[in-house]
Design a protein around this motif. Structure first.
Motif, PDB file in Angstrom:
ATOM      1  N   MET B   1       0.837  -1.214   0.000  1.00 10.79           N
ATOM      2  CA  MET B   1       0.000   0.000   0.000  1.00 10.79           C
ATOM      3  C   MET B   1       0.865   1.255   0.000  1.00 10.79           C
ATOM      4  O   MET B   1       0.637   2.200  -0.764  1.00 10.79           O
ATOM      5  N   ASN B   2       1.903   1.283   0.865  1.00 13.15           N
ATOM      6  CA  ASN B   2       2.790   2.443   0.893  1.00 13.15           C
ATOM      7  C   ASN B   2       3.484   2.643  -0.437  1.00 13.15           C
ATOM      8  O   ASN B   2       3.638   3.767  -0.912  1.00 13.15           O
ATOM      9  N   GLU B   3       3.913   1.504  -1.031  1.00 13.42           N
ATOM     10  CA  GLU B   3       4.572   1.601  -2.330  1.00 13.42           C
ATOM     11  C   GLU B   3       3.632   2.238  -3.352  1.00 13.42           C
ATOM     12  O   GLU B   3       4.017   3.069  -4.150  1.00 13.42           O
ATOM     13  N   PHE B   4       2.364   1.812  -3.271  1.00 15.62           N
ATOM     14  CA  PHE B   4       1.406   2.358  -4.229  1.00 15.62           C
ATOM     15  C   PHE B   4       1.215   3.850  -4.005  1.00 15.62           C
ATOM     16  O   PHE B   4       1.306   4.653  -4.934  1.00 15.62           O
ATOM     17  N   LEU B   5       1.002   4.244  -2.735  1.00 13.14           N
ATOM     18  CA  LEU B   5       0.691   5.643  -2.452  1.00 13.14           C
ATOM     19  C   LEU B   5       1.888   6.560  -2.656  1.00 13.14           C
ATOM     20  O   LEU B   5       1.751   7.679  -3.142  1.00 13.14           O
ATOM     21  N   PHE B   6       3.055   6.110  -2.286  1.00 11.71           N
ATOM     22  CA  PHE B   6       4.187   7.034  -2.269  1.00 11.71           C
ATOM     23  C   PHE B   6       5.219   6.756  -3.361  1.00 11.71           C
ATOM     24  O   PHE B   6       6.267   7.369  -3.407  1.00 11.71           O
ATOM     25  N   ILE B   7       4.938   5.787  -4.211  1.00 19.98           N
ATOM     26  CA  ILE B   7       5.817   5.582  -5.360  1.00 19.98           C
ATOM     27  C   ILE B   7       5.008   5.622  -6.652  1.00 19.98           C
ATOM     28  O   ILE B   7       5.252   6.452  -7.529  1.00 19.98           O
ATOM     29  N   VAL B   8       4.017   4.739  -6.737  1.00 23.35           N
ATOM     30  CA  VAL B   8       3.268   4.637  -7.995  1.00 23.35           C
ATOM     31  C   VAL B   8       2.491   5.929  -8.279  1.00 23.35           C
ATOM     32  O   VAL B   8       2.640   6.547  -9.333  1.00 23.35           O
ATOM     33  N   VAL B   9       1.667   6.327  -7.290  1.00 22.12           N
ATOM     34  CA  VAL B   9       0.829   7.511  -7.513  1.00 22.12           C
ATOM     35  C   VAL B   9       1.668   8.752  -7.829  1.00 22.12           C
ATOM     36  O   VAL B   9       1.414   9.444  -8.825  1.00 22.12           O
ATOM     37  N   PRO B  10       2.716   9.049  -7.056  1.00 15.35           N
ATOM     38  CA  PRO B  10       3.513  10.235  -7.397  1.00 15.35           C
ATOM     39  C   PRO B  10       4.124  10.164  -8.800  1.00 15.35           C
ATOM     40  O   PRO B  10       4.115  11.164  -9.520  1.00 15.35           O
ATOM     41  N   TYR B  11       4.620   8.986  -9.180  1.00 11.13           N
ATOM     42  CA  TYR B  11       5.233   8.915 -10.508  1.00 11.13           C
ATOM     43  C   TYR B  11       4.194   9.089 -11.606  1.00 11.13           C
ATOM     44  O   TYR B  11       4.438   9.760 -12.616  1.00 11.13           O
ATOM     45  N   VAL B  12       3.016   8.503 -11.401  1.00  8.46           N
ATOM     46  CA  VAL B  12       1.949   8.672 -12.397  1.00  8.46           C
ATOM     47  C   VAL B  12       1.596  10.153 -12.522  1.00  8.46           C
ATOM     48  O   VAL B  12       1.478  10.707 -13.621  1.00  8.46           O
ATOM     49  N   CYS B  13       1.473  10.798 -11.357  1.00  5.16           N
ATOM     50  CA  CYS B  13       1.103  12.223 -11.371  1.00  5.16           C
ATOM     51  C   CYS B  13       2.185  13.061 -12.038  1.00  5.16           C
ATOM     52  O   CYS B  13       1.891  13.962 -12.836  1.00  5.16           O
ATOM     53  N   LEU B  14       3.438  12.762 -11.705  1.00  6.95           N
ATOM     54  CA  LEU B  14       4.536  13.547 -12.269  1.00  6.95           C
ATOM     55  C   LEU B  14       4.601  13.370 -13.786  1.00  6.95           C
ATOM     56  O   LEU B  14       4.830  14.338 -14.525  1.00  6.95           O
ATOM     57  N   THR B  15       4.388  12.128 -14.237  1.00 12.76           N
ATOM     58  CA  THR B  15       4.388  11.875 -15.672  1.00 12.76           C
ATOM     59  C   THR B  15       3.271  12.658 -16.358  1.00 12.76           C
ATOM     60  O   THR B  15       3.477  13.290 -17.389  1.00 12.76           O
ATOM     61  N   THR B  16       2.081  12.615 -15.739  1.00 17.94           N
ATOM     62  CA  THR B  16       0.964  13.378 -16.291  1.00 17.94           C
ATOM     63  C   THR B  16       1.330  14.857 -16.371  1.00 17.94           C
ATOM     64  O   THR B  16       1.037  15.538 -17.361  1.00 17.94           O
ATOM     65  N   PHE B  17       1.977  15.346 -15.323  1.00 16.51           N
ATOM     66  CA  PHE B  17       2.386  16.742 -15.260  1.00 16.51           C
ATOM     67  C   PHE B  17       3.286  17.094 -16.446  1.00 16.51           C
ATOM     68  O   PHE B  17       3.024  18.040 -17.187  1.00 16.51           O
ATOM     69  N   VAL B  18       4.316  16.276 -16.662  1.00 17.03           N
ATOM     70  CA  VAL B  18       5.293  16.602 -17.709  1.00 17.03           C
ATOM     71  C   VAL B  18       4.687  16.407 -19.098  1.00 17.03           C
ATOM     72  O   VAL B  18       4.662  17.327 -19.927  1.00 17.03           O
ATOM     73  N   VAL B  19       4.164  15.207 -19.330  1.00 18.73           N
ATOM     74  CA  VAL B  19       3.611  14.914 -20.653  1.00 18.73           C
ATOM     75  C   VAL B  19       2.428  15.837 -20.954  1.00 18.73           C
ATOM     76  O   VAL B  19       2.275  16.343 -22.060  1.00 18.73           O
ATOM     77  N   GLY B  20       1.622  16.075 -19.923  1.00 20.82           N
ATOM     78  CA  GLY B  20       0.461  16.950 -20.097  1.00 20.82           C
ATOM     79  C   GLY B  20       0.856  18.335 -20.559  1.00 20.82           C
ATOM     80  O   GLY B  20       0.225  18.920 -21.444  1.00 20.82           O
ATOM     81  N   HIS B  21       1.918  18.875 -19.970  1.00 19.26           N
ATOM     82  CA  HIS B  21       2.351  20.217 -20.368  1.00 19.26           C
ATOM     83  C   HIS B  21       2.857  20.234 -21.802  1.00 19.26           C
ATOM     84  O   HIS B  21       2.567  21.165 -22.553  1.00 19.26           O
ATOM     85  N   VAL B  22       3.624  19.209 -22.147  1.00 18.06           N
ATOM     86  CA  VAL B  22       4.125  19.158 -23.528  1.00 18.06           C
ATOM     87  C   VAL B  22       2.947  19.100 -24.492  1.00 18.06           C
ATOM     88  O   VAL B  22       2.871  19.853 -25.474  1.00 18.06           O
ATOM     89  N   TRP B  23       2.004  18.241 -24.173  1.00 17.92           N
ATOM     90  CA  TRP B  23       0.832  18.103 -25.038  1.00 17.92           C
ATOM     91  C   TRP B  23       0.062  19.420 -25.134  1.00 17.92           C
ATOM     92  O   TRP B  23      -0.264  19.896 -26.215  1.00 17.92           O
ATOM     93  N   ARG B  24      -0.193  20.026 -23.965  1.00 22.08           N
ATOM     94  CA  ARG B  24      -0.987  21.259 -23.957  1.00 22.08           C
ATOM     95  C   ARG B  24      -0.266  22.349 -24.731  1.00 22.08           C
ATOM     96  O   ARG B  24      -0.877  23.103 -25.496  1.00 22.08           O
ATOM     97  N   TYR B  25       1.047  22.449 -24.565  1.00 24.66           N
ATOM     98  CA  TYR B  25       1.776  23.522 -25.249  1.00 24.66           C
ATOM     99  C   TYR B  25       1.747  23.311 -26.752  1.00 24.66           C
ATOM    100  O   TYR B  25       1.637  24.245 -27.528  1.00 24.66           O
ATOM    101  N   ARG B  26       1.834  22.040 -27.159  1.00 23.16           N
ATOM    102  CA  ARG B  26       1.843  21.790 -28.598  1.00 23.16           C
ATOM    103  C   ARG B  26       0.477  21.991 -29.231  1.00 23.16           C
ATOM    104  O   ARG B  26       0.366  22.452 -30.357  1.00 23.16           O
ATOM    105  N   TYR B  27      -0.550  21.621 -28.501  1.00 26.16           N
ATOM    106  CA  TYR B  27      -1.862  21.589 -29.135  1.00 26.16           C
ATOM    107  C   TYR B  27      -2.796  22.698 -28.694  1.00 26.16           C
ATOM    108  O   TYR B  27      -3.827  22.906 -29.302  1.00 26.16           O
ATOM    109  N   ASP B  28      -2.473  23.419 -27.656  1.00 23.40           N
ATOM    110  CA  ASP B  28      -3.417  24.418 -27.180  1.00 23.40           C
ATOM    111  C   ASP B  28      -2.703  25.681 -26.722  1.00 23.40           C
ATOM    112  O   ASP B  28      -2.906  26.152 -25.622  1.00 23.40           O
ATOM    113  N   LYS B  29      -1.852  26.206 -27.603  1.00 24.83           N
ATOM    114  CA  LYS B  29      -1.186  27.464 -27.241  1.00 24.83           C
ATOM    115  C   LYS B  29      -2.213  28.567 -27.088  1.00 24.83           C
ATOM    116  O   LYS B  29      -2.037  29.488 -26.302  1.00 24.83           O
ATOM    117  N   PHE B  30      -3.275  28.492 -27.875  1.00 30.15           N
ATOM    118  CA  PHE B  30      -4.286  29.542 -27.804  1.00 30.15           C
ATOM    119  C   PHE B  30      -4.976  29.545 -26.445  1.00 30.15           C
ATOM    120  O   PHE B  30      -5.368  30.581 -25.935  1.00 30.15           O
TER     121      PHE B  30
END
Lengths: 549, 242
Positions: B1-30
């Motif tokens: 459970m700890n591994e899930f909460l403090f390893i998996v979830v943070p990495y998923v969120c961080l990935t979303t953060f990075v990839v999401g920004h790249v995607w948003r910048y490329r496709y929704d500058k407006f």
């Protein structure tokens, strides 16, 4: 010398009848979207009046434009780079929506939905901002034709400057219309105020534009522009402004406001100017010297040196020729009848005005005297200080000299032409009194009174060799090749934006109304009839022959 | 459970953060904007917005120092544990209170001013909820954990900070986080939730902080040639410069 070309406009205010056609057609073309309801890239103000947004000319309040600091250097009146960044979280000088006006619509459905009742149902005004019922208390030209001006006109910042002499009484008043668009300044303070660097001046024609993809909605440009001609689209969160109708200008057509102007009072043409001199001219110490300083920045397109430098700077030959035929150059520099709007903002505006003689003529006419007599008109120009000083506050930072000179030229033209039109011998003394030759005066009359479409609008199209690409006729490569094949990779809509062309609208429409989700299977075999030159029969023009029948 | 909460979830969120920004910048500058509502209302914004933003700048700065600078470094330059603690709590309190009060004003404004409320999207509301929870938990950790020492003293620089650095170094140690007080755990989890939402909200404006304004020339000139019409020339079809 660094020669640059600038697309510029001159408006002849004597001809403006205040019909607002320019405003309406501009709005239909550019700002008929949600978020831009209150935005008028072109508006027509009755002067004296508060303007739109209210009292925008009061730069002590709004801090737009440039000023000279104590050391005589040109600085933004609203504060430099650090101050801009420090106040970025809440712009202290942004006009509220109330200063423009709260846009509204009417609840029209009540008119048809209301049950039978004793009284006629009423369509109530609904705010387009909050959606609630509202009381209409202001609009873009609330004081049109001096309506309600006895209550509001004393707040006109320009009238305030000469207020000690003015009694705003209806019998003594004067009035004229002032159509305004973006000035496309040589030294734009909006661009200088933009933290993101999204506002730029086009090198080719000097049109000032907002890059919608780079704008981040910091709103500093709205405060920075002393003419308040940058607006905040409250739906998209981006700044928008008059574009000088650049898609039309690029193909040699005048702006929508000019094209539809009933009084034909607008002139469009090129001005060549020396970009190296702009900052020095804008930093001229005396406000009264700014008009002359800006004229000094303009270059004589007939001067061989200028022509050579212009060609070196990459300005095409046809553009230089257009600059020579430019009505703007004639009105500003040859006849010297056009004046800049508020040169004291030091932005070097490029939409100039021929001040109206009509307030003077009206007064002379009311006295029963001959309003086309040179002596009467000249005497009236000398005597009617209030309208003249008011015009000077608008066009020459309060210096009545140039306004006097322009009005006398216009008056002289009236008198001189009357003799000709009445079949009498022209009186050469009249042009001479304002320092013009008879021929010059007649030419000026032609330009001001009867110039045809191609004389009023001398707009060189963007280069002929580029025109094909500019129009995006899409005949040099198939439409599907736009976007470099990425569309297959990331799905529809990915990659570079699809160019705006007739075919694409049609393709989109076809696809949207098609039975299949994707485009039809035989699209490769189809022929675009819009691009077919009528010769031969390209493959796909006719359905394939059934060979094995 | 700890591994899930403090390893998996943070990495998923961080990935979303990075990839999401790249995607948003490329496709929704407006759509990349602050979506300012100052046009509708400026009296409350005038107080709330600078308070919140300057407070947040302080808060972020404090987090960078607290999470990324190891305790051994500050010890090495002779800053005692006590001095660090006093400075951190005082600074954190000041910035935190400013951000919290600013946020309360801004949320009050958003709810009560009609035009502002009707311009609020569903995403805004979710984002505001996360932001409010994260800031409130952060303040709770500062006040309850560091000042009132409810639930015993906890030195986050030996726990949460170490975990965070191990997380950034891709050698995460979930046990460090599992031992942290509940307040810290929740604060971190909601913060990562906020990071995951970040690229899809108006918060993207953080990454367009216009520092370039300080150095660029006032007037920007751009040529039309780089892009004829609305599309770029394809590779190999660039125009020849004269």
């Amino acid at each position: 010398m660094r020669v640059m070309a600038q697309m510029a406009m001159v408006m002849n205010l004597d001809k403006c009848i205040g019909c607002h056609t320019c405003s309406v057609t501009c709005k239909q073309a550019w700002t008929n979207r949600t978020g831009t309801e209150y935005i008028w890239f072109n508006n027509v103000e009755t002067r004296p009046g508060l303007g739109y947004p209210r009292t925008y000319e009061d730069q002590e309040k709004w801090k737009g434009g440039w000023e000279l600091n104590k050391r005589g250097r040109l600085v933004l009146k609203g504060g430099g780079r650090f101050k801009k960044l420090f106040t970025i979280f809440s712009n202290p000088k942004l006009p509220s929506i109330g200063e423009y006006y709260e846009p509204w619509t009417y609840d029209y459905s009540t008119l048809t939905d209301a049950p039978a009742q004793e009284h006629t149902p009423v369509a109530r005004p609904k705010s387009l901002i909050s959606g609630k019922d509202m009381k209409i208390e202001w609009s873009a030209n609330w004081d049109d034709d001096l309506g309600g001006s006895t209550a509001t006109a004393h707040r006109d910042p320009m009238l305030k400057k000469i207020a000690d002499k003015v009694k705003f009484e209806f019998e003594q008043t004067f009035m004229f219309y002032l159509p305004r668009i973006c000035e496309h300044c040589l030294n734009p303070s909006c661009a200088a105020s933009c933290p993101s660097g999204a506002i730029y001046k086009r090198v080719e024609d000097g049109i000032v534009l907002v890059d919608q993809d780079k704008c981040r909605g910091w709103r500093m440009c709205v405060s920075g522009c002393p003419y308040k001609k940058i607006y905040f689209n409250h739906k998209t969160g981006k700044a928008e402004k008059c574009t000088f109708c650049f898609p039309r200008i690029e193909v040699g057509l005048p702006t929508v406001c000019s094209e539809t102007c009933v009084g034909r009072l607008r002139y469009i043409g090129l001005m060549l100017y020396d970009a190296d001199k702009v900052l020095a001219a804008a930093a001229t110490e005396d406000d009264h010297g700014l008009y002359e300083a800006q004229r000094e920045v303009f270059l004589d397109p007939f001067d061989p040196d200028v022509m050579r430098e212009a060609e070196k700077a990459g300005i095409a030959r046809d553009w230089i020729e257009a600059a020579q035929r430019s009505p703007i150059y004639a009105l500003i520099n040859t006849y010297k009848v056009a004046l800049p709007l508020h040169p004291e903002y030091r932005t070097m505006p490029m939409v100039w005005y021929i001040p109206p003689l009509s307030p003077v003529v009206d007064v002379v006419q009311e006295t029963g005297e001959d309003a086309e007599d040179k002596g009467n008109l000249f005497a009236a120009i000398d005597a009617l200080r209030i309208p003249i000083e008011y015009l000077a506050e608008l066009f020459t930072a309060g210096d009545v000299g140039p306004v006097d000179a322009v009005l006398k030229k216009l008056a002289a033209m009236r008198c001189y032409m009357r003799d000709i039109n009445m079949g009498r011998d022209p009186n050469g003394a009249i042009p001479a009194a304002v320092g013009m030759s008879e021929e010059e005066m007649y030419d000026m009359y032609r330009l001001l009174a009867i110039a045809k479409y191609d004389e009023r609008y001398v707009i060189p199209a963007a280069h002929a060799e580029q025109a094909h690409s500019l129009e995006e006729l899409a005949t040099e490569c198939s439409v599907s090749a736009y976007g470099g094949g990425q569309q297959d990779l990331f799905g529809e809509g990915s990659g570079a934006p699809t160019p705006i062309a007739v075919e694409n609208f049609q393709m989109l429409q076809e696809r949207q109304t098609a039975d299949t989700l994707a485009s039809p299977a035989d699209k490769d075999k189809r022929v675009n009839l819009l691009n077919w030159d009528g010769k031969g029969s390209p493959a796909g023009l006719f359905p394939p022959k059934k060979t094995d029948s | 459970m700890n591994e899930f909460l403090f390893i998996v979830v943070p990495y998923v969120c961080l990935t979303t953060f990075v990839v999401g920004h790249v995607w948003r910048y490329r496709y929704d500058k407006f759509g990349w904007t602050t979506r300012s509502s100052q046009l509708y209302e400026s009296r409350l914004l005038r107080i709330g917005s600078p308070l919140f933003h300057f407070g947040m700048l302080g808060v972020v700065g404090g987090h960078v120092i607290g999470l990324l600078v190891p305790q051994s470094w500050t010890n090495a330059v002779g800053i005692s544990e006590h001095t660090y603690h006093v400075v951190a709590v005082a600074g954190g309190l000041l910035a935190g209170v400013a951000a919290l009060v600013g946020m309360v004003i801004l949320i009050y404004r958003r709810r009560t001013v009609g035009p502002v409320f009707s311009a609020t999207t569903r995403m805004d509301k979710v984002m505001y909820a996360f932001l409010a929870i994260v800031i409130t938990l952060g303040m709770w950790n500062t006040i309850a954990g560091s000042i009132m020492t409810i639930g015993g003293e906890y030195n986050y620089r030996e726990g949460v900070s170490v975990w965070y650095r191990s997380f950034l170094a891709f050698q995460p140690d979930a046990s460090l986080m599992a031992q942290a007080p509940l307040g810290f755990q929740l604060h971190a989890l909601f913060a990562f939730g906020l990071f995951a939402l970040w690229p899809f909200t108006r918060l993207v404006h953080v990454f367009s902080a216009p520092v370039g304004y300080l150095t660029r020339p006032y007037i920007v000139y751009r040529t039309r040639d780089e892009q004829l019409g609305s599309h770029r020339p394809r590779r190999g079809w660039d125009r020849i410069s004269p």
